[in-house]
Design a protein around this motif. Sequence first.
Motif, PDB file in Angstrom:
ATOM      1  N   SER A   3       0.820  -1.218   0.000  1.00 29.87           N
ATOM      2  CA  SER A   3       0.000   0.000   0.000  1.00 29.87           C
ATOM      3  C   SER A   3       0.854   1.268   0.000  1.00 29.87           C
ATOM      4  CB  SER A   3      -0.933   0.019   1.220  1.00 29.87           C
ATOM      5  OG  SER A   3      -0.163  -0.040   2.424  1.00 29.87           O
ATOM      6  N   ASN A   4       2.060   1.211   0.544  1.00 27.61           N
ATOM      7  CA  ASN A   4       2.923   2.390   0.597  1.00 27.61           C
ATOM      8  C   ASN A   4       3.518   2.681  -0.780  1.00 27.61           C
ATOM      9  OD1 ASN A   4       4.598   4.517   1.743  1.00 27.61           O
ATOM     10  ND2 ASN A   4       6.293   3.048   1.552  1.00 27.61           N
ATOM     11  N   VAL A   5       3.435   3.931  -1.204  1.00 24.20           N
ATOM     12  CA  VAL A   5       3.982   4.330  -2.503  1.00 24.20           C
ATOM     13  C   VAL A   5       5.112   5.347  -2.351  1.00 24.20           C
ATOM     14  CG1 VAL A   5       1.847   3.856  -3.761  1.00 24.20           C
ATOM     15  CG2 VAL A   5       2.233   6.133  -2.775  1.00 24.20           C
ATOM     16  N   ALA A   6       5.371   5.816  -1.119  1.00 28.62           N
ATOM     17  CA  ALA A   6       6.374   6.860  -0.888  1.00 28.62           C
ATOM     18  C   ALA A   6       7.672   6.241  -0.391  1.00 28.62           C
ATOM     19  CB  ALA A   6       5.851   7.886   0.107  1.00 28.62           C
ATOM     20  N   PHE A   7       8.754   6.519  -1.112  1.00 30.40           N
ATOM     21  CA  PHE A   7      10.086   6.021  -0.741  1.00 30.40           C
ATOM     22  C   PHE A   7      11.083   7.171  -0.869  1.00 30.40           C
ATOM     23  CE2 PHE A   7       7.654   2.403  -1.978  1.00 30.40           C
ATOM     24  CZ  PHE A   7       8.102   1.344  -1.188  1.00 30.40           C
ATOM     25  N   SER A   8      12.239   7.011  -0.271  1.00 33.24           N
ATOM     26  CA  SER A   8      13.265   8.061  -0.355  1.00 33.24           C
ATOM     27  C   SER A   8      14.643   7.430  -0.491  1.00 33.24           C
ATOM     28  CB  SER A   8      13.209   8.972   0.870  1.00 33.24           C
ATOM     29  OG  SER A   8      13.512   8.246   2.054  1.00 33.24           O
ATOM     30  N   ILE A   9      15.532   8.173  -1.122  1.00 35.61           N
ATOM     31  CA  ILE A   9      16.930   7.744  -1.269  1.00 35.61           C
ATOM     32  C   ILE A   9      17.817   8.738  -0.543  1.00 35.61           C
ATOM     33  CG2 ILE A   9      16.622   6.441  -3.398  1.00 35.61           C
ATOM     34  CD1 ILE A   9      17.330   8.894  -4.995  1.00 35.61           C
ATOM     35  N   SER A  10      19.077   8.373  -0.332  1.00 39.46           N
ATOM     36  CA  SER A  10      19.957   9.164   0.527  1.00 39.46           C
ATOM     37  C   SER A  10      20.372  10.493  -0.068  1.00 39.46           C
ATOM     38  CB  SER A  10      21.199   8.349   0.888  1.00 39.46           C
ATOM     39  OG  SER A  10      21.898   7.978  -0.298  1.00 39.46           O
ATOM     40  N   SER A  11      20.454  10.578  -1.399  1.00 37.66           N
ATOM     41  CA  SER A  11      20.865  11.824  -2.050  1.00 37.66           C
ATOM     42  C   SER A  11      20.007  12.066  -3.281  1.00 37.66           C
ATOM     43  CB  SER A  11      22.340  11.756  -2.467  1.00 37.66           C
ATOM     44  OG  SER A  11      23.185  11.556  -1.352  1.00 37.66           O
ATOM     45  N   ALA A  12      19.929  13.343  -3.671  1.00 35.61           N
ATOM     46  CA  ALA A  12      19.183  13.681  -4.882  1.00 35.61           C
ATOM     47  C   ALA A  12      20.020  13.347  -6.109  1.00 35.61           C
ATOM     48  CB  ALA A  12      18.826  15.163  -4.886  1.00 35.61           C
ATOM     49  N   PRO A  13      19.490  12.614  -7.058  1.00 32.17           N
ATOM     50  CA  PRO A  13      20.246  12.279  -8.271  1.00 32.17           C
ATOM     51  C   PRO A  13      20.628  13.541  -9.047  1.00 32.17           C
ATOM     52  CG  PRO A  13      18.303  10.893  -8.067  1.00 32.17           C
ATOM     53  CD  PRO A  13      18.154  11.988  -7.063  1.00 32.17           C
ATOM     54  N   SER A  14      21.846  13.550  -9.575  1.00 24.45           N
ATOM     55  CA  SER A  14      22.309  14.689 -10.385  1.00 24.45           C
ATOM     56  C   SER A  14      23.116  14.158 -11.561  1.00 24.45           C
ATOM     57  CB  SER A  14      23.168  15.636  -9.538  1.00 24.45           C
ATOM     58  OG  SER A  14      23.626  16.728 -10.323  1.00 24.45           O
ATOM     59  N   PRO A  15      22.511  14.222 -12.761  1.00 21.81           N
ATOM     60  CA  PRO A  15      21.181  14.751 -13.054  1.00 21.81           C
ATOM     61  C   PRO A  15      20.084  13.762 -12.675  1.00 21.81           C
ATOM     62  CG  PRO A  15      22.163  13.896 -15.044  1.00 21.81           C
ATOM     63  CD  PRO A  15      23.218  13.775 -13.972  1.00 21.81           C
ATOM     64  N   VAL A  16      18.855  14.249 -12.699  1.00 20.51           N
ATOM     65  CA  VAL A  16      17.729  13.391 -12.327  1.00 20.51           C
ATOM     66  C   VAL A  16      17.648  12.179 -13.244  1.00 20.51           C
ATOM     67  CG1 VAL A  16      15.207  13.293 -12.107  1.00 20.51           C
ATOM     68  CG2 VAL A  16      16.458  15.322 -11.333  1.00 20.51           C
ATOM     69  N   SER A  17      17.992  12.384 -14.513  1.00 18.27           N
ATOM     70  CA  SER A  17      17.901  11.292 -15.490  1.00 18.27           C
ATOM     71  C   SER A  17      18.901  10.169 -15.218  1.00 18.27           C
ATOM     72  CB  SER A  17      18.129  11.825 -16.910  1.00 18.27           C
ATOM     73  OG  SER A  17      19.404  12.446 -17.009  1.00 18.27           O
ATOM     74  N   SER A  18      19.852  10.392 -14.292  1.00 13.02           N
ATOM     75  CA  SER A  18      20.825   9.336 -13.991  1.00 13.02           C
ATOM     76  C   SER A  18      20.223   8.248 -13.110  1.00 13.02           C
ATOM     77  CB  SER A  18      22.056   9.931 -13.297  1.00 13.02           C
ATOM     78  OG  SER A  18      21.728  10.402 -11.995  1.00 13.02           O
ATOM     79  N   LEU A  19      19.040   8.513 -12.515  1.00 12.91           N
ATOM     80  CA  LEU A  19      18.409   7.522 -11.641  1.00 12.91           C
ATOM     81  C   LEU A  19      17.896   6.334 -12.436  1.00 12.91           C
ATOM     82  CD1 LEU A  19      17.273   6.540  -8.922  1.00 12.91           C
ATOM     83  CD2 LEU A  19      15.200   7.895  -9.412  1.00 12.91           C
ATOM     84  N   HIS A  20      18.332   5.154 -12.040  1.00  8.35           N
ATOM     85  CA  HIS A  20      17.816   3.896 -12.571  1.00  8.35           C
ATOM     86  C   HIS A  20      17.145   3.166 -11.411  1.00  8.35           C
ATOM     87  CE1 HIS A  20      20.663   3.650 -16.328  1.00  8.35           C
ATOM     88  NE2 HIS A  20      19.843   4.685 -16.351  1.00  8.35           N
ATOM     89  N   LEU A  21      15.843   3.098 -11.460  1.00  3.60           N
ATOM     90  CA  LEU A  21      15.068   2.489 -10.386  1.00  3.60           C
ATOM     91  C   LEU A  21      14.553   1.132 -10.848  1.00  3.60           C
ATOM     92  CD1 LEU A  21      13.887   2.978  -7.521  1.00  3.60           C
ATOM     93  CD2 LEU A  21      11.835   3.892  -8.647  1.00  3.60           C
ATOM     94  N   PHE A  22      14.838   0.112 -10.068  1.00  2.00           N
ATOM     95  CA  PHE A  22      14.471  -1.258 -10.440  1.00  2.00           C
ATOM     96  C   PHE A  22      13.503  -1.844  -9.416  1.00  2.00           C
ATOM     97  CE2 PHE A  22      18.627  -0.466 -12.244  1.00  2.00           C
ATOM     98  CZ  PHE A  22      18.535  -0.977 -13.525  1.00  2.00           C
ATOM     99  N   ARG A  23      12.538  -2.555  -9.914  1.00  2.00           N
ATOM    100  CA  ARG A  23      11.611  -3.325  -9.066  1.00  2.00           C
ATOM    101  C   ARG A  23      11.633  -4.758  -9.538  1.00  2.00           C
ATOM    102  NH1 ARG A  23       5.096  -3.084  -9.456  1.00  2.00           N
ATOM    103  NH2 ARG A  23       4.623  -4.726  -7.926  1.00  2.00           N
TER     104      ARG A  23
END
Length: 275
Positions: free
Chosen positions: A217-237
């Motif tokens: 049910s939870n949809v809110a998560f956080s990571i330790s630092s803000a990605p720079s640039p944002v497009s560098s984030l690769h999120l896997f499930r």
Amino acid sequence: MFARNLFRSGALCALFSTMAWSQPTLTTISDVLFKADGTRFNGLANFTWISFESGNGSNIAQQMKTVRIIDGNLFVQLTPTTDAVPAAQYLVKYSSDGKIQFEENWAVPASTTTLLVRDVRTSQPTLPTGGGAGGVTAIQESDVTGLVQDLVARAVKGPGYTNSRTAVINDTGGLDGAAGNPSDCVRVDGTAGPCGSGGGSVGFVDEEVPSGAVDGSNVAFSISSAPSPVSSLHLFRNGLLQKVGFDYTISGTSITFVSAATPQPGDTVLASYRR
């Protein structure tokens, strides 16, 4: 009319007669050349000469001639020089394996029979000027067009040059070796430090587990630092790459999944990015 034609015919005959008389006679030199180890010489013989007048009055212009020697066989026909005016000789340079091996002078007499090299050679074969063992010719840097300028423009070893190090261009254009530990990363400015270290440099975060309950049910998560640039984030499930704007949104360090992509109990969520 008949007299005029007769005069023209006589003039032409005189001209052809003069041309035939001026044709130089040639002497044939044919021989088999060997190397010191008994194998036959293969290469080129380059003949050069200055302008001279042959014994029969033919004017020989300064020129050069190259003859290929195959399996030791040398064959060449040359204008005699022993009766030339002014005195003339042929300079013969023998080359093989990409360099001049030796050179000698020839004085060619008029002959109706074929001559050997020993019949025309006037000096003992010598190594090229500046040559060393094996006839290697010394070539100065200035002898090669553009070489000096190219050498000046090339990068040279700097005071910090070290073998087995990443090359770094110093502030004078020289090459230094990167300083640091073997496990360090080299930055674009030439400095080195631990990979992923801070201080304003780029860091890499791999396979971080975002904080947040994975309960379906939870949809809110956080990571330790803000990605720079944002497009560098690769999120896997569960090993599947999630698409930003379709499976989730991100703001700073906060990740919000859409309801259709809500992580279920037992799911694995991982994030990799630059910071």
